[in-house]
Design a protein around this motif. Structure first.
Motif, PDB file in Angstrom:
ATOM      1  N   ILE A  93       0.840  -1.197   0.000  1.00 51.20           N
ATOM      2  CA  ILE A  93       0.000   0.000   0.000  1.00 51.20           C
ATOM      3  C   ILE A  93       0.878   1.251   0.000  1.00 51.20           C
ATOM      4  N   SER A  94       0.257   2.388  -0.253  1.00 57.47           N
ATOM      5  CA  SER A  94       0.954   3.673  -0.200  1.00 57.47           C
ATOM      6  C   SER A  94       0.918   4.238   1.217  1.00 57.47           C
ATOM      7  N   GLU A  95       1.747   5.231   1.458  1.00 60.30           N
ATOM      8  CA  GLU A  95       1.687   5.968   2.729  1.00 60.30           C
ATOM      9  C   GLU A  95       0.320   6.611   2.888  1.00 60.30           C
ATOM     10  N   LEU A  96      -0.257   7.083   1.779  1.00 61.49           N
ATOM     11  CA  LEU A  96      -1.594   7.680   1.811  1.00 61.49           C
ATOM     12  C   LEU A  96      -2.626   6.668   2.293  1.00 61.49           C
ATOM     13  N   GLU A  97      -2.568   5.459   1.755  1.00 58.49           N
ATOM     14  CA  GLU A  97      -3.511   4.407   2.157  1.00 58.49           C
ATOM     15  C   GLU A  97      -3.352   4.063   3.636  1.00 58.49           C
ATOM     16  N   LEU A  98      -2.117   4.038   4.116  1.00 62.66           N
ATOM     17  CA  LEU A  98      -1.876   3.795   5.539  1.00 62.66           C
ATOM     18  C   LEU A  98      -2.561   4.864   6.377  1.00 62.66           C
ATOM     19  N   GLY A  99      -2.407   6.122   5.984  1.00 63.56           N
ATOM     20  CA  GLY A  99      -3.053   7.217   6.708  1.00 63.56           C
ATOM     21  C   GLY A  99      -4.567   7.122   6.672  1.00 63.56           C
ATOM     22  N   LEU A 100      -5.118   6.780   5.508  1.00 66.14           N
ATOM     23  CA  LEU A 100      -6.573   6.657   5.377  1.00 66.14           C
ATOM     24  C   LEU A 100      -7.129   5.574   6.296  1.00 66.14           C
ATOM     25  N   GLU A 105     -12.947   8.801  12.497  1.00 72.36           N
ATOM     26  CA  GLU A 105     -14.277   8.682  11.906  1.00 72.36           C
ATOM     27  C   GLU A 105     -14.931  10.055  11.785  1.00 72.36           C
ATOM     28  N   GLY A 106     -15.624  10.284  10.678  1.00 71.41           N
ATOM     29  CA  GLY A 106     -16.369  11.524  10.498  1.00 71.41           C
ATOM     30  C   GLY A 106     -15.624  12.623   9.771  1.00 71.41           C
ATOM     31  N   VAL A 107     -14.337  12.430   9.491  1.00 72.67           N
ATOM     32  CA  VAL A 107     -13.586  13.429   8.717  1.00 72.67           C
ATOM     33  C   VAL A 107     -14.091  13.412   7.279  1.00 72.67           C
ATOM     34  N   ARG A 108     -14.402  14.590   6.751  1.00 69.67           N
ATOM     35  CA  ARG A 108     -14.878  14.694   5.365  1.00 69.67           C
ATOM     36  C   ARG A 108     -13.683  14.891   4.437  1.00 69.67           C
ATOM     37  N   ILE A 109     -13.619  14.075   3.391  1.00 74.05           N
ATOM     38  CA  ILE A 109     -12.447  14.060   2.513  1.00 74.05           C
ATOM     39  C   ILE A 109     -12.778  14.667   1.156  1.00 74.05           C
ATOM     40  N   VAL A 110     -11.922  15.593   0.725  1.00 75.86           N
ATOM     41  CA  VAL A 110     -11.926  16.089  -0.651  1.00 75.86           C
ATOM     42  C   VAL A 110     -10.633  15.606  -1.293  1.00 75.86           C
ATOM     43  N   GLN A 162       0.508   7.839  -5.996  1.00 73.58           N
ATOM     44  CA  GLN A 162      -0.163   7.470  -4.748  1.00 73.58           C
ATOM     45  C   GLN A 162      -1.407   6.630  -5.016  1.00 73.58           C
ATOM     46  N   LEU A 163      -2.157   7.011  -6.040  1.00 74.41           N
ATOM     47  CA  LEU A 163      -3.424   6.335  -6.313  1.00 74.41           C
ATOM     48  C   LEU A 163      -3.231   4.878  -6.710  1.00 74.41           C
ATOM     49  N   HIS A 164      -2.106   4.570  -7.332  1.00 70.60           N
ATOM     50  CA  HIS A 164      -1.867   3.197  -7.777  1.00 70.60           C
ATOM     51  C   HIS A 164      -1.903   2.216  -6.609  1.00 70.60           C
ATOM     52  N   PHE A 165      -1.409   2.651  -5.445  1.00 70.00           N
ATOM     53  CA  PHE A 165      -1.345   1.775  -4.278  1.00 70.00           C
ATOM     54  C   PHE A 165      -2.314   2.219  -3.172  1.00 70.00           C
ATOM     55  N   SER A 166      -3.414   2.882  -3.550  1.00 69.98           N
ATOM     56  CA  SER A 166      -4.380   3.379  -2.552  1.00 69.98           C
ATOM     57  C   SER A 166      -5.794   2.918  -2.894  1.00 69.98           C
ATOM     58  N   PRO A 167      -6.078   1.629  -2.763  1.00 71.19           N
ATOM     59  CA  PRO A 167      -7.395   1.110  -3.151  1.00 71.19           C
ATOM     60  C   PRO A 167      -8.530   1.507  -2.217  1.00 71.19           C
ATOM     61  N   GLY A 168      -8.197   2.089  -1.061  1.00 72.35           N
ATOM     62  CA  GLY A 168      -9.243   2.423  -0.094  1.00 72.35           C
ATOM     63  C   GLY A 168      -9.739   3.851  -0.160  1.00 72.35           C
ATOM     64  N   LEU A 169      -9.185   4.673  -1.054  1.00 71.96           N
ATOM     65  CA  LEU A 169      -9.609   6.075  -1.127  1.00 71.96           C
ATOM     66  C   LEU A 169     -11.009   6.167  -1.727  1.00 71.96           C
ATOM     67  N   LYS A 170     -11.937   6.723  -0.955  1.00 72.21           N
ATOM     68  CA  LYS A 170     -13.322   6.889  -1.399  1.00 72.21           C
ATOM     69  C   LYS A 170     -13.836   8.195  -0.796  1.00 72.21           C
ATOM     70  N   PRO A 171     -13.493   9.334  -1.406  1.00 75.82           N
ATOM     71  CA  PRO A 171     -13.757  10.633  -0.784  1.00 75.82           C
ATOM     72  C   PRO A 171     -15.227  11.045  -0.845  1.00 75.82           C
ATOM     73  N   ASP A 172     -15.549  12.058  -0.059  1.00 82.53           N
ATOM     74  CA  ASP A 172     -16.879  12.666  -0.121  1.00 82.53           C
ATOM     75  C   ASP A 172     -17.003  13.553  -1.352  1.00 82.53           C
ATOM     76  N   VAL A 173     -15.883  14.188  -1.718  1.00 88.37           N
ATOM     77  CA  VAL A 173     -15.834  15.036  -2.912  1.00 88.37           C
ATOM     78  C   VAL A 173     -14.580  14.676  -3.697  1.00 88.37           C
ATOM     79  N   PHE A 200     -10.272   6.205  -8.147  1.00 90.14           N
ATOM     80  CA  PHE A 200     -11.101   6.362  -6.947  1.00 90.14           C
ATOM     81  C   PHE A 200     -12.496   6.886  -7.260  1.00 90.14           C
ATOM     82  N   PHE A 201     -12.673   7.557  -8.399  1.00 89.30           N
ATOM     83  CA  PHE A 201     -13.997   8.072  -8.745  1.00 89.30           C
ATOM     84  C   PHE A 201     -15.004   6.931  -8.922  1.00 89.30           C
ATOM     85  N   LYS A 202     -14.523   5.783  -9.384  1.00 86.57           N
ATOM     86  CA  LYS A 202     -15.410   4.633  -9.605  1.00 86.57           C
ATOM     87  C   LYS A 202     -15.889   4.022  -8.293  1.00 86.57           C
ATOM     88  N   ARG A 203     -15.197   4.317  -7.194  1.00 91.74           N
ATOM     89  CA  ARG A 203     -15.575   3.759  -5.888  1.00 91.74           C
ATOM     90  C   ARG A 203     -16.502   4.676  -5.103  1.00 91.74           C
TER      91      ARG A 203
END
Length: 445
Positions: A93-100, A105-110, A162-173, A200-203
């Motif tokens: 995974i990416s560092e971004l995915e680790l952070g996500l 809970e409840g943080v809104r993601i753009v 980052q996106l290549h190794f971040s399968p869990g990104l599913k933002p609010d915007v 991530f847009f597809k998720r």
């Protein structure tokens, strides 16, 4: 993600994001091993008591078992060690995915992506909404988790790496700015690059929002197939429902209501920054922000069309322009006569409009760095081209040629890695040498 305590984690890449990931993992009680292809003696700020993987242990048959691998953005999936780790079925995974995975809970993601304009748009969204920025903007997500709480707005600038190794990104915007061929060596082709950007847009769920550039047929066609609520913007089309421009105003026509927002061209010069502003306003609308601050207190980050003067000469530091489209956009935003400095490490791309726009605006082009011959070929026959090995030599020649009615624009159209650590170092050196050679010219006069 399961609890990290006691889990054996390999962090591959000991740059800013890798070191941030290590600090977080250690705080969670993980057993961390670090590795980088650079000599460890050249890497600063490696945390004490971190086990470092030796080069002779990265072969597939010698690799130990890892519960998790965290990879830094610059490392491609076709790297030999990554391929070996993947063959052993270790989760990567990416560092971004680790952070996500550890986000309160409840943080809104753009999430903001695209080829150009990500940082400016992310900063504009933060300015308009009060959100906190992280991600590819130079602030690893794993380093800001402690300052986030429920209902906070998190603005993530996300790169294709980052996106290549971040399968869990599913933002609010999700914000999709533009798309041009970029990083095709890392992704092994444009289609893989686009796939990463679109991933991530597809998720995203139906209740989320996609803010997108409707002027791009490629983006428009993709977004129309998605489930989330759509907020289009365009600097070229007057939209029936969306965000567009009219009489120096940005018009937000959404859900039957219409609002206007002034585009301050002094703060955000150029068509590209108008589009960045539109995207940011769309994200703010998606988040339900009603009262928007004016742009009076907003400032672009350094190295993005950054104006400065010495001895009566005007310089523009656009070192962040690391592809041809960025250079085209920079030229498009300037009406005055200029000397254009281009060069660096080539990305093997093309921008058909660049030659014509430069011919209209530039007195000459000064090419430098690894891509100097490529730059010379692009502009040959359209306007004078001078060729130098280094940026320092290019700046010296630009100062020699310039007059008070001619601006000197550094908009390289290539990465900095042939000569500098990053675009920030290149931009700072440009400013340093601009002052040095202008001062010398004044003293000689």
């Amino acid at each position: 993600m399961k609890k990290l305590k006691g889990r054996r984690v390999l962090v591959f890449g000991l740059g800013k994001s890798g070191l941030s990931a290590i600090n977080l993992l250690k705080s969670q009680g993980a057993d961390v091993v670090g590795y980088d292809e650079k000599p460890y003696a050249e890497i600063k700020n490696i945390p004490p008591k971190i086990c470092l993987l030796e080069e002779n242990l990265i072969l597939e048959d010698k690799l130990e078992k890892y519960d998790l691998v965290v990879v830094s953005p610059g490392i491609p999936p076709h790297n030999k060690l990554i391929e070996s780790l993947a063959l052993k079925k270790f989760p990567i995974i990416s560092e971004l995915e680790l952070g996500l995975s550890l986000l309160p809970e409840g943080v809104r993601i753009v999430a903001v992506t695209g080829t150009n304009g990500k940082t400016t748009t992310s900063e504009l969204i933060s300015f308009l909404t009060g959100g906190q920025t992280a991600g590819n903007i130079g602030r690893p997500l794993t380093g800001v988790l402690g300052s986030l709480s429920k209902e906070d707005i998190l603005v993530l600038e996300v790169s294709s790496f980052q996106l290549h190794f971040s399968p869990g990104l599913k933002p609010d915007v999700g914000v999709l700015l533009n798309l041009f061929p970029e990083h095709t060596d890392w992704h092994r082709g444009y289609l893989n690059y686009r796939k990463s950007k679109f991933s991530f847009f597809k998720r995203m769920i139906e209740a989320s929002h996609v803010v997108y550039n409707a002027s791009s047929p490629e983006i428009d066609s993709f977004v129309k197939k998605l489930k989330p609520i759509k907020i289009p913007f365009s600097s070229e089309i007057k939209l029936e429902d969306g965000i567009f421009t009219e009489n120096n105003q940005v018009i937000l026509r959404l859900k039957g209501e219409e609002k206007k927002y002034l585009h301050d061209k002094e703060v955000l010069p150029g068509k590209h920054n108008l589009e960045n502003l539109m995207a940011a306003l769309g994200a703010a609308a998606a988040l339900g922000v009603k009262e928007l601050p004016l742009l009076d207190d907003f400032r672009l980050s350094p190295h993005r069309m950054e104006y400065f003067s010495y001895g009566g000469l005007t310089f523009i530091n656009d070192s962040k322009a690391t592809n041809f489209n960025s250079t085209f956009r920079a030229l498009e935003s300037i009406d005055e006569s200029l000397i254009l400095l281009m060069g660096g490490k080539s990305k093997g791309e093309s921008e058909p409009r660049l030659r014509g726009e430069a011919a209209k605006k530039a007195r000459c082009v000064i090419a430098f760095g690894e891509s100097r011959k490529e730059i010379e070929e692009i502009f040959s026959g359209a306007l004078p081209v001078k060729v130098f090995i280094s940026l320092r030599e290019a700046v010296e020649e630009a100062v020699r040629l310039a007059s008070k009615d001619t601006k000197i624009l550094l908009s390289p159209g290539g990465s900095s890695y042939d000569e500098f650590e990053d675009y920030e170092v290149r931009g700072n050196k440009f400013k340093e040498w601009a002052e040095e050679f202008t001062t010398k010219a004044i003293n000689r006069a």
